[in-house]
Design a protein around this motif. Sequence first.
Motif, PDB file in Angstrom:
ATOM      1  N   ARG A 152      -3.859  36.719   6.138  1.00  0.00           N
ATOM      2  CA  ARG A 152      -4.991  37.492   5.691  1.00  0.00           C
ATOM      3  C   ARG A 152      -4.650  37.868   4.564  1.00  0.00           C
ATOM      4  O   ARG A 152      -3.680  38.050   3.796  1.00  0.00           O
ATOM      5  N   THR A 153      -6.011  37.661   3.786  1.00  0.00           N
ATOM      6  CA  THR A 153      -6.077  37.974   2.194  1.00  0.00           C
ATOM      7  C   THR A 153      -6.023  39.318   1.798  1.00  0.00           C
ATOM      8  O   THR A 153      -6.704  40.055   2.472  1.00  0.00           O
ATOM      9  N   ARG A 154      -5.142  39.606   0.858  1.00  0.00           N
ATOM     10  CA  ARG A 154      -5.220  41.177   0.185  1.00  0.00           C
ATOM     11  C   ARG A 154      -5.508  40.954  -1.076  1.00  0.00           C
ATOM     12  O   ARG A 154      -5.414  39.888  -1.712  1.00  0.00           O
ATOM     13  N   MET A 155      -6.194  42.211  -1.499  1.00  0.00           N
ATOM     14  CA  MET A 155      -6.787  42.269  -2.807  1.00  0.00           C
ATOM     15  C   MET A 155      -6.297  43.362  -3.491  1.00  0.00           C
ATOM     16  O   MET A 155      -6.105  44.723  -2.834  1.00  0.00           O
ATOM     17  N   ALA A 156      -6.339  43.530  -4.856  1.00  0.00           N
ATOM     18  CA  ALA A 156      -5.999  44.680  -5.571  1.00  0.00           C
ATOM     19  C   ALA A 156      -6.628  44.645  -7.026  1.00  0.00           C
ATOM     20  O   ALA A 156      -6.807  43.473  -7.412  1.00  0.00           O
ATOM     21  N   GLY A 157      -6.935  45.566  -7.548  1.00  0.00           N
ATOM     22  CA  GLY A 157      -7.575  45.638  -9.004  1.00  0.00           C
ATOM     23  C   GLY A 157      -6.893  46.675  -9.710  1.00  0.00           C
ATOM     24  O   GLY A 157      -5.960  47.358  -9.777  1.00  0.00           O
ATOM     25  N   GLY A 158      -7.458  46.497 -11.092  1.00  0.00           N
ATOM     26  CA  GLY A 158      -6.729  47.365 -12.193  1.00  0.00           C
ATOM     27  C   GLY A 158      -5.419  47.202 -12.214  1.00  0.00           C
ATOM     28  O   GLY A 158      -4.732  46.024 -12.170  1.00  0.00           O
ATOM     29  N   PRO A 159      -4.616  48.365 -12.472  1.00  0.00           N
ATOM     30  CA  PRO A 159      -3.163  48.472 -12.682  1.00  0.00           C
ATOM     31  C   PRO A 159      -2.235  47.987 -11.429  1.00  0.00           C
ATOM     32  O   PRO A 159      -1.297  47.416 -11.545  1.00  0.00           O
ATOM     33  N   PHE A 160      -3.017  48.170 -10.312  1.00  0.00           N
ATOM     34  CA  PHE A 160      -2.414  47.676  -8.761  1.00  0.00           C
ATOM     35  C   PHE A 160      -2.428  46.161  -8.909  1.00  0.00           C
ATOM     36  O   PHE A 160      -1.480  45.520  -8.460  1.00  0.00           O
ATOM     37  N   ALA A 161      -3.349  45.342  -9.601  1.00  0.00           N
ATOM     38  CA  ALA A 161      -3.297  43.934  -9.447  1.00  0.00           C
ATOM     39  C   ALA A 161      -2.241  43.498 -10.365  1.00  0.00           C
ATOM     40  O   ALA A 161      -1.532  42.597 -10.138  1.00  0.00           O
ATOM     41  N   VAL A 162      -2.049  44.260 -11.607  1.00  0.00           N
ATOM     42  CA  VAL A 162      -0.885  43.693 -12.399  1.00  0.00           C
ATOM     43  C   VAL A 162       0.441  43.908 -11.616  1.00  0.00           C
ATOM     44  O   VAL A 162       1.207  43.148 -11.642  1.00  0.00           O
ATOM     45  N   GLU A 163       0.569  44.934 -10.826  1.00  0.00           N
ATOM     46  CA  GLU A 163       1.673  45.422  -9.934  1.00  0.00           C
ATOM     47  C   GLU A 163       1.982  44.272  -9.147  1.00  0.00           C
ATOM     48  O   GLU A 163       3.103  43.882  -9.008  1.00  0.00           O
ATOM     49  N   ALA A 164       0.804  44.012  -8.413  1.00  0.00           N
ATOM     50  CA  ALA A 164       0.843  42.834  -7.575  1.00  0.00           C
ATOM     51  C   ALA A 164       1.502  41.502  -7.976  1.00  0.00           C
ATOM     52  O   ALA A 164       2.129  40.704  -7.714  1.00  0.00           O
ATOM     53  N   PHE A 165       0.826  41.162  -9.474  1.00  0.00           N
ATOM     54  CA  PHE A 165       1.215  40.015 -10.039  1.00  0.00           C
ATOM     55  C   PHE A 165       2.737  39.957 -10.334  1.00  0.00           C
ATOM     56  O   PHE A 165       3.229  39.031 -10.133  1.00  0.00           O
ATOM     57  N   LEU A 166       3.069  41.142 -10.763  1.00  0.00           N
ATOM     58  CA  LEU A 166       4.624  41.009 -11.190  1.00  0.00           C
ATOM     59  C   LEU A 166       5.779  41.197 -10.176  1.00  0.00           C
ATOM     60  O   LEU A 166       6.740  40.948 -10.099  1.00  0.00           O
ATOM     61  N   GLU A 167       5.268  41.416  -8.877  1.00  0.00           N
ATOM     62  CA  GLU A 167       5.931  41.456  -7.673  1.00  0.00           C
ATOM     63  C   GLU A 167       6.162  40.013  -7.481  1.00  0.00           C
ATOM     64  O   GLU A 167       6.793  39.793  -6.475  1.00  0.00           O
ATOM     65  N   GLY A 168       5.183  38.981  -7.758  1.00  0.00           N
ATOM     66  CA  GLY A 168       5.480  37.830  -7.588  1.00  0.00           C
ATOM     67  C   GLY A 168       5.164  37.197  -5.960  1.00  0.00           C
ATOM     68  O   GLY A 168       5.991  36.470  -5.458  1.00  0.00           O
ATOM     69  N   HIS A 169       4.013  37.783  -5.704  1.00  0.00           N
ATOM     70  CA  HIS A 169       3.482  37.273  -4.249  1.00  0.00           C
ATOM     71  C   HIS A 169       3.453  35.758  -4.537  1.00  0.00           C
ATOM     72  O   HIS A 169       2.636  35.149  -5.122  1.00  0.00           O
ATOM     73  N   PRO A 170       3.902  34.989  -3.582  1.00  0.00           N
ATOM     74  CA  PRO A 170       3.841  33.273  -3.531  1.00  0.00           C
ATOM     75  C   PRO A 170       2.013  33.055  -3.639  1.00  0.00           C
ATOM     76  O   PRO A 170       1.550  33.514  -2.799  1.00  0.00           O
ATOM     77  N   GLY A 171       1.813  32.068  -4.483  1.00  0.00           N
ATOM     78  CA  GLY A 171       0.244  31.758  -4.366  1.00  0.00           C
ATOM     79  C   GLY A 171      -0.694  32.795  -5.089  1.00  0.00           C
ATOM     80  O   GLY A 171      -1.775  32.431  -4.766  1.00  0.00           O
TER      81      GLY A 171
END
Length: 442
Positions: free
Chosen positions: A62-81
């Motif tokens: 399932r594809t998950r999505m986030a925007g704004g500061p939550f997108a940066v947070e997801a990026f820094l959490e290092g989700h594979p791919g």
Amino acid sequence: MPGPQTSPVSIGIDFGTTNTVVALADAEGRVEAVRFRHRDAQHAVYLSALAFWQEGRGLSARTRMAGGPFAVEAFLEGHPGLRFIQSFKSFAASGAFRETRIFRDRFAFEDLLAAFLRTLVQDAGGLDLAGSRVVVGRPVRFVGRTPDDALAMRRYAGALARLGVRDALYAYEPVGAAFFYARRLEAEATVLIADFGGGTSDFSVMRFARGADGRLGATPLGHSGLGIAGDTFDARIVDHLVAPHLGKGGSYRSMGDKILPLPAHYFASLSRWHQLALMKWSGDLKELQDLAGVALDPAPLERFITLIEHDLGFALYQAVSATKVALSGAPSAELSFRGAGTDVEVTGTLTRATFDALIAPDIARIAAAVDQALAAAGLAPGAIDQVFLTGGTSFVPAIRALFVDRFGAGRVATSDQFESIAHGLALIGRQPDAGRWAAEAA
């Protein structure tokens, strides 16, 4: 044009290259910026970014999505791919950009903007876009070598239609700032509004006058814009202070035993921190590793490689931006960046004089764009009664000096907030003659 405002709330959306601000205006003319809660703090600025990642495997993923500061947070959490997308406004007017693939799905620009607005609405606690008058800001000139404004406007309209908005108004961003500023005016005035964003700088000349009924009226006299703003200034700092620490200007020994300069294109991504993440998954990282093996001085390239491998681009971007801000109030500033858990360290002193020299070509182009707005209005600088500067880059001393030298300090005012455009757009939506303020839409 759409008819008079009938909905209880008008929503102004200042969709920016770097940040987005949304404001609400009610029937009584009260206006306030929408606040976003992130990590127990309230913010009026929402980063113009999206992150996509998948949970699960195979066909059940399932594809998950986030925007704004939550997108940066997801990026820094290092989700594979994870796919991180920022500054996509830059592609709004580009016919060359048709779509991007995110996992199994294809996203046109309209899909990206609609997805971004959905996350924004959700993180704001819910906004009734479909049931409100929506006024969206647009730059006077979109970025790109041959920007297609009509294409950009069709894409904006298509994105909003996906959210149920079919009669949005579009106003030039400096016109939104002008409406916000004009409430201060006590007499008729010809005003130059300069809006400095992350990706574009836009200028509008407006004539303000109040009618017999006391209602504010405005006549647009001339507009201009260009794709130079705060992000460009950041890139100058990166190229001057950061890139040499990471290998730019170095050399390597080729297979033919020739001494050659390290390819410059690898360092272009340094000023766009999200592009560093793309290097991690492309062939660029492997190529840098190979170059480090034959570099005359491999240590700087090894720091560059570590920066990419440990996703330190965002922290570096914040350090560079802080240095630029510090220079607005001091004759010099220190850039100090240390990558957590690594040996990557970038330090240096930047004087305002050096910074001014670095951005001098950009200031010259900005000055030419101001001249274009005046020429379009058929006015000389002396005919401008007041100048209103807005946006974070307006605090750069060289920018302010440009306008003070040309118009005089007594005529130049600067907004101390990032919300003026969104406030003005929302207030425009409350006007019975809102269409008069609108730029031509698709």
